[in-house]
Write an enzyme that holds these catalytic residues in place. Structure first.
Site, mmCIF file in Angstrom:
data_model
loop_
_atom_site.group_PDB
_atom_site.id
_atom_site.type_symbol
_atom_site.label_atom_id
_atom_site.label_comp_id
_atom_site.label_asym_id
_atom_site.label_seq_id
_atom_site.Cartn_x
_atom_site.Cartn_y
_atom_site.Cartn_z
ATOM 1 N N GLU A 1 0.802 -1.229 0.000
ATOM 2 C CA GLU A 1 0.000 0.000 0.000
ATOM 3 C C GLU A 1 0.831 1.274 0.000
ATOM 4 O O GLU A 1 0.427 2.280 -0.585
ATOM 5 C CB GLU A 1 -0.975 0.008 1.187
ATOM 6 C CG GLU A 1 -2.163 -0.927 1.003
ATOM 7 C CD GLU A 1 -1.827 -2.389 1.203
ATOM 8 O OE1 GLU A 1 -0.742 -2.688 1.745
ATOM 9 O OE2 GLU A 1 -2.631 -3.251 0.820
ATOM 10 N N HIS B 1 -12.245 -3.529 8.355
ATOM 11 C CA HIS B 1 -12.755 -3.464 6.985
ATOM 12 C C HIS B 1 -14.103 -2.738 6.917
ATOM 13 O O HIS B 1 -14.890 -2.990 6.020
ATOM 14 C CB HIS B 1 -12.928 -4.874 6.395
ATOM 15 C CG HIS B 1 -11.655 -5.605 6.151
ATOM 16 N ND1 HIS B 1 -10.898 -6.148 7.156
ATOM 17 C CD2 HIS B 1 -10.985 -5.865 4.999
ATOM 18 C CE1 HIS B 1 -9.823 -6.733 6.643
ATOM 19 N NE2 HIS B 1 -9.853 -6.570 5.344
#
Ligand SMILES: Cc1ncc(C[n+]2csc(CCOP(=O)(O)OP(=O)(O)O)c2C)c(N)n1
Lengths: 343, 326
Positions: free
Chosen positions: B59, B128
């Site tokens: 990321e 999430h």
């Protein structure tokens, strides 16, 4: 510091006399700039943090001689040398250090944030290890636009311990991006010796973990740096992918100007400077080959000092920003379009 | 008008912009083979070979490389997989992307988009499920948008790709399969402009993303109680279109801000603060905020539902600014 040497083709030999002299001139100009900046900082004429490149000039000079203005570099907090070697103008750099509107960043950046996008210098970086992925992104541009542009990422030995290194090296290798990672191993990361903080003796060895080629050269020998960079840059240009080049050098000055340097002895520093100054080494070599003489070297130094003095004068004479200038340059649109953005 | 899903709307936006400009490219985790976890990239890789790419699970690279690419003549769209993972690349976002133009004196355009699927969905649990716009609200130099429907998703994504500044595009995961009307012809939704979804005269609700539809539904029910609610869909979260908000509050004299994110330190705090600065003497009641409780989003659906704000919370807040019971 023993390391396994790789013999790169001697591209340097084919350089014109002018280009060989040019390598020396770049180093001399960096030294002149940095020496004056040190004085200016100590005299409190420049604020902020300043990290000097003195003693490491051969790396920027040797690498950049293989790049064109269309190629890109990402730099570090110790970035003045990279900027000069990439073609940035000394007077605009000086103006930036003075916080003036004529500086590269109109006084918004300072020493740790000099960039000159017009020559492919994508910026110094105040965050150690912040440049890797920017260089990777530049490599992606080259890939998407199918050009032969190359990106070079300069980074320190300390920076090689950042996680960003891992992600950048991996993708560069997987995608065969035209990115050369140039490590400037000056044996110190602030007060920490490289050996204390690094899992390998040779940072170049880390390349193996990424299926990438990694080499170590004497970073104070501009000819060695030049030849290694020539081979790696050319390979990257031809689509052969990235490489890691570790350049061994030594940080002659404190981590920043004003560093009390309690962590090492004056003798250690002096020994490196007298025995291993990259400028003296290369100048002596050139003299031996009859490529330059003492008079020419003195003239070169005088010209560099004059360029720096002129730059300083330019910086002095330039206006400071207006307070309201603080509102500019945040976005591509003007703040009046969206007053909420900044006020 | 045609009826397509939110997911298809973003796909159309990508396709149109990639056709229009060969320097637009997109990369992310599992977007080629899988077509994106919500199908939002299906078919794109075949149509634009080499310009839709899977990347390693990296990321910091995903976000950092977008900057490098944007600075060097391309227009990258980077997919974050889940907005929660922005934290992995926070330095790239905060210190590199957001600062670049300013720090370097406006030398370069930074045309990049970070697509960030956010929000609570099906017990996805704490890592999430977040709505993280609060994290980035505090960073000068970013543009943040959050569409609420297929039409706004398409128009805003197209505008974001054309914007010469870094844009974070928050797309709520629950919205992807939802259908809605989208114009047949090409259009852009302007960045920086809120839209009044439903006019009303008693209370202003300021909201965005998934909560727009919940507020609209709550407003319908409140109508039955004789309460006329104006619903403002912010669309852009940074910069905020406070003009539209303040104009509405001056008319209704009451304001409730609704978002899915945690209330504490959220966008509601900023908006409430600006409303009282700009319309204090028009207010007939304290500005109220509705959002998640100050907790991580828990797994078990009982807990998940309890933590999130729901329609009853919205209705209660609206009634409370009218000093009504319930
Ligand atoms: C992410 C981050 N951590 C720490 C610092 C503080 N810092 C600035 S330079 C430096 C040492 C860097 O060492 P190295 O990468 O070897 O470069 P050198 O200074 O030797 O050129 C440190 C710790 C920083 N700027 N950024």
């Amino acid at each position: 510091m023993p390391f396994q040497k790789k013999e790169f083709p001697d591209k340097f030999a084919a350089l014109s006399k002018e280009d060989k002299v040019g390598l020396l001139r770049t180093m001399v100009r960096i030294r002149a700039f940095e020496s004056r900046v040190e004085e200016l900082f100590l005299n409190r004429r420049i604020p902020g943090f300043v990290h000097l490149y003195i003693g490491e000039e051969a790396i920027a000079s040797g690498v950049m001689a293989n790049l064109s203005k269309n190629d890109w570099i990402t730099s570090t907090h110790r970035g003045h040398g990279h900027a000069i070697a990439k073609g940035a103008q000394i007077h605009r750099m000086m103006a930036e250090l003075f916080g003036k509107t004529t500086g590269y960043c109109k006084g918004k950046g300072g020493s740790m944030h000099i960039a000159d996008f017009s020559v492919g210098m994508l910026g110094a970086n105040g965050v150690v290890g912040g440049g890797y992925n920017i260089a990777v992104g530049a490599g992606m541009s080259s890939m998407i636009k199918k050009t032969d542009q190359v990106a070079v990422c300069f980074f320190g030995d300390g920076a090689s311990n950042r996680g960003t290194f891992h992600e950048a090296m991996n993708i560069a290798s997987v995608w065969k991006l035209p990115v050369i990672f140039v490590n400037e191993n000056n044996q110190w990361a602030s007060t920490t010796p490289t050996s204390f903080a690094t899992s390998v003796a040779r940072i170049a060895d880390r390349a193996k973990g990424y299926g990438m080629e990694g080499y170590t050269v004497d970073g104070n020998n501009v000819i060695e740096v030049y030849n290694a960079a020539a081979a790696l840059v050319e390979a990257a240009r031809k689509g052969k992918g990235p490489a890691l080049l570790e350049c061994l050098t030594y940080r002659i000055k404190g981590h920043y100007v004003g560093d009390p340097e309690k962590y090492r002895t004056k003798e250690e520093v002096q020994k490196h400077f007298t025995e291993n100054d990259p400028i003296i080494r290369y100048a002596d070599w050139m003299k031996g080959k009859g490529l330059i003489d003492d008079a020419a070297l003195a003239t070169m130094k005088a010209e560099a000092e004059k360029e720096v003095a002129d730059g300083e004068k330019f910086a002095e004479d330039s206006p400071l920003p207006e307070k309201e200038d603080a509102y500019n340059d945040l976005f591509s649109f003007s703040p009046s379009e969206f007053p909420e953005v900044v006020k | 008008m045609k009826t397509i899903t939110f997911s298809q709307a973003t796909l159309e936006a990508m396709r149109e912009e990639m056709q229009r400009d060969p320097t637009v490219f997109v990369y992310g985790e599992d977007i080629v083979r899988q077509g994106g976890i919500f199908g939002q990239f299906k078919g794109l890789p075949e149509e634009f070979p080499g310009r839709v790419r899977d990347v390693p699970i990296s990321e910091t690279m995903i976000v950092g490389a977008a900057l490098g690419a944007a600075l060097t003549g391309t227009r990258p769209v980077a997919d974050m997989h889940f907005a929660d993972f922005i934290g992995v690349a926070f330095d790239e976002l905060v210190n590199q992307i957001a600062k670049n133009r300013y720090m370097f004196g406006g030398q370069a355009n930074i045309p990049l988009v970070i697509r960030a699927p956010d929000g609570i969905i099906n017990s996805a649990a704490a890592q999430h499920s977040q709505s993280v716009e609060g994290w980035v609200q505090n960073i000068p130099g970013l543009i943040v948008v959050a569409p609420s429907s297929p039409a706004t998703a398409k128009g805003l994504l197209k505008s974001s790709i054309r914007q010469n500044d870094p844009v974070i595009f928050f797309e709520h995961k629950v919205l992807y399969p939802q259908k809605g009307p989208v114009p047949e012809e090409e259009y852009l939704t302007p960045i920086g402009r809120a839209e009044v979804r439903k006019p009303g005269k008693d209370v202003t609700i300021v909201t965005y993303s998934i909560m727009v539809q919940k507020c609209e539904e709550a407003a319908m029910e409140l109508e039955k109680e004789g309460i006329s609610v104006e619903v403002i869909d912010l669309l852009t979260l940074k910069p905020l279109d406070m003009q539209t908000v303040v104009d509405s509050v001056k008319k209704t004299h009451r304001c409730v801000i609704v978002h899915e994110a945690v209330v504490t330190g959220g966008l509601g705090a900023e908006i409430a603060s600006q409303v009282q600065e700009k319309a204090f003497f028009y207010l007939d009641a304290p500005v109220m905020r509705v959002g998640a409780k100050n907790l991580p989003i828990a797994f078990s659906s009982v807990l998940e539902k309890f933590i999130a704000a729901n329609q009853d919370d919205i209705k209660r807040a609206v009634r409370s600014v009218l000093y009504r019971e319930g």
